[in-house]
Design a protein around this motif. Structure first.
Motif, short mmCIF file in Angstrom:
data_model
loop_
_atom_site.label_atom_id
_atom_site.label_comp_id
_atom_site.label_asym_id
_atom_site.label_seq_id
_atom_site.Cartn_x
_atom_site.Cartn_y
_atom_site.Cartn_z
N ARG A 101 -11.21 15.64 -8.89
CA ARG A 101 -12.60 15.23 -9.13
C ARG A 101 -13.61 16.28 -8.65
N ASN A 138 -17.22 15.11 -9.80
CA ASN A 138 -17.12 14.25 -10.98
C ASN A 138 -16.51 12.91 -10.61
N ASN A 139 -16.75 11.94 -11.48
CA ASN A 139 -16.19 10.60 -11.27
C ASN A 139 -16.43 10.12 -9.83
N SER A 171 -21.71 12.21 -12.05
CA SER A 171 -21.42 13.56 -11.56
C SER A 171 -22.66 14.15 -10.89
#
Length: 122
Positions: A65, A82-83, A15
């Protein structure tokens, strides 16, 4: 003026949170977007936040995400990513959109930040 920060190198699945400090516009009424340019590709709109609340997402692959938020006390917009995937590697630009309206089209951008590099690699 738009000043981005928070880019860097991260492994897949990691992240990052990008920040954009906004000045020179009335922040409350401004539509602030994030665009990106991946290597060898055109710039594309990623997401945008307007004063009416909510957010628009323009890239299907980032849904779930990436989250855009804004802090009116600091005149700052954030992009929580994120991810992260390798294909998210790009220079990310903060933008002020014309007429206070969100859009994912580069023509509708009134001003650009200098960009911050995000590299996703193992």
């Amino acid at each position: 003026r738009l000043v981005e920060s928070g880019g860097g190198l991260v492994q897949p699945g990691g992240s990052l949170r990008l920040s954009c400090a906004v000045s020179g516009v009335t922040f409350h009424y401004a539509a602030i977007g994030w665009f990106r340019r991946a290597p060898g590709k055109e710039r594309e709109g990623v997401t945008c936040s307007a004063d009416t609340g909510g957010a628009d997402l323009y890239v299907d692959d980032v849904k779930g995400r990436f989250i855009i938020t804004r802090d009116g006390t600091k005149n700052t917009v954030f992009l929580q990513m994120n991810n992260l995937k390798v294909e998210d590697t790009a220079v990310y630009y903060c933008t002020v959109m014309r007429f206070g309206r969100c859009s994912g089209v580069t023509f509708d951008v009134a001003s650009w930040g200098e960009g911050t590099q995000v590299t996703v690699a193992s």
